[in-house]
Design an enzyme around this catalytic site. Structure first.
Site, PDB file in Angstrom:
ATOM      1  CG  LEU A   1      38.767  43.060  32.301  1.00 23.09           C
ATOM      2  CD1 LEU A   1      40.017  42.927  31.454  1.00 23.09           C
ATOM      3  CD2 LEU A   1      38.545  41.812  33.139  1.00 23.09           C
TER       4      LEU A   1
ATOM      5  CD1 TRP B   1      27.031  35.956  37.800  1.00 28.20           C
ATOM      6  CD2 TRP B   1      29.231  36.099  38.121  1.00 28.20           C
ATOM      7  NE1 TRP B   1      27.426  37.190  37.349  1.00 28.20           N
ATOM      8  CE2 TRP B   1      28.773  37.305  37.537  1.00 28.20           C
ATOM      9  CE3 TRP B   1      30.584  35.956  38.409  1.00 28.20           C
ATOM     10  CZ2 TRP B   1      29.626  38.363  37.249  1.00 28.20           C
ATOM     11  CZ3 TRP B   1      31.437  37.022  38.117  1.00 28.20           C
ATOM     12  CH2 TRP B   1      30.954  38.195  37.551  1.00 28.20           C
TER      13      TRP B   1
ATOM     14  CG  HIS C   1      57.878  59.857  50.980  1.00 24.07           C
ATOM     15  ND1 HIS C   1      59.119  59.433  50.561  1.00 24.07           N
ATOM     16  CD2 HIS C   1      57.158  60.055  49.839  1.00 24.07           C
ATOM     17  CE1 HIS C   1      59.150  59.373  49.240  1.00 24.07           C
ATOM     18  NE2 HIS C   1      57.976  59.754  48.784  1.00 24.07           N
TER      19      HIS C   1
ATOM     20  CD  GLU D   1      60.080  58.171  56.020  1.00 23.50           C
ATOM     21  OE1 GLU D   1      61.061  57.518  55.634  1.00 23.50           O
ATOM     22  OE2 GLU D   1      59.068  58.373  55.316  1.00 23.50           O
TER      23      GLU D   1
END
Length: 347
Positions: A210, A176, A51, A53
């Site tokens: 996708l 498009w 993490h 920290e």
């Protein structure tokens, strides 16, 4: 901007380096300051890895300064064992006397416990510095834990005369409306969100993959609405290359490791059922790219957080009308010949 705000702003800046790579964890940045100087920095880079920290503490060249320093964190340090040990324990172990936190973590596993542990250990803890900005940084994470659904982004492109697609097409590929710069931006967005959702007609008309081809990053989970199982078996979305969830009225195909079939009741609130299932799949954010009907379904159900609407430079004359969203844009931006409207639906 006071000193606390300056350093928390730096935490936010660092945290953004993890955009799209920390799911299901939040984006977090951390800065360690001694005698008015930054002596350590870090951010959470990927779920399962250290993490913010931890990375900040590890970056300090002279650890003997930690017991006289202040650690700044954009989000409350965790207090539970997950894939990594609790960050508040590391702060306590290193006897860092001052902790400044941007905002509380609303995840039930943390939810103030990290702050409580730090204070019980004798640390001087300040909470709520640039709280709004820190909350906005992790809107996806907070929406998931507080509203029990993904953060929902609506995205579409429309012509100058308000059409999202032509009525008929000669080929099975997209027509498009926007320029190449806008299309590249959309692929960047795909790497930042956990899932992408489209309706049946979009798949039949365009046969989209996708995925994120024009920007380096993770491909989103594909979510497809196929009420009557009309999508051809050779469609790109059924190629098992990326995790895909298909919602239909009847389950006609057995789920595989990468393609999961879900049955919902299309006579009831479709949008609500979908977001509930996506929550069960631990999906924190979804970008809904079409078509007009499925986007309007989410608008009508008031299940959306943000809309990103491109206005192209062309006109169709006739076609499929764009979704209707009666809200004033919070931001407008020119992308070459296109205009991008950002519309918020925050409480």
């Amino acid at each position: 901007m006071n000193n606390h705000e300056y350093y928390i702003a730096r935490c936010i800046e660092l945290a953004k380096n993890g955009f799209g790579t920390t799911y299901p964890n939040p984006m977090v940045g951390s800065v360690i300051v001694y005698n008015g100087q930054i002596i350590g920095e870090g951010w959470h880079q990927k779920a399962g890895e250290p993490h913010a920290e931890v990375n900040a503490i590890r970056s300090v060249k002279d650890p003997s300064l930690l017991n006289k320093a202040t650690i700044y964190v954009s989000l409350e340090p965790c207090s539970h064992f997950g894939k990594t040990p609790p960050c508040c324990d590391l702060i306590i172990k290193n006897k860092i006397p001052n902790v400044v936190i941007g905002t509380v973590d609303s995840n039930i596993k943390v939810a103030g416990n990290g702050i409580k542990r730090l204070r019980e250990a004798g640390a001087n803890v300040i909470v709520g510095v640039l709280e709004k900005e820190c909350y906005e940084l992790n809107q996806r994470f907070f929406t998931f834990h507080e509203k029990k659904r993904p953060y929902i982004i609506l995205k579409w492109a429309e012509t100058q005369d308000g059409f999202i697609a032509p009525l008929t097409k000669k080929e099975q590929k997209p027509v498009w409306i926007t320029n190449s710069y806008s299309r590249q931006l959309v692929h960047k967005w795909r790497t930042e969100e956990q899932a992408i959702l489209v309706g049946t007609q979009t798949v039949i008309d365009d046969n989209p993959k996708l995925n994120a081809r024009d920007w380096e990053g993770n491909n989103p989970i594909r979510v497809v609405i196929d009420q009557n199982n009309r999508i051809p078996k050779n469609a790109h979305v059924l190629d098992n290359q990326t995790k895909t969830i298909v919602f239909s009225k009847n389950k006609t195909t057995v789920s595989s490791e990468n393609t999961i079939f879900e049955v919902i009741d299309f006579q009831e609130n479709i949008a609500q059922q979908i977001v509930e299932r996506l929550y069960q799949h631990q999906i924190q954010s979804v970008i809904i790219e079409g078509g007009a009907q499925i986007i309007q379904t989410f608008i009508d159900a008031a299940l959306w957080d943000e809309a990103r609407v491109f206005i192209g430079n062309s006109k169709f004359g006739t076609g499929i009308k764009a979704p209707v969203l009666n809200k004033t844009p919070s931001k407008k931006e020119k992308i070459g010949t296109d205009e991008l409207l950002i519309i918020s639906n925050y409480d």
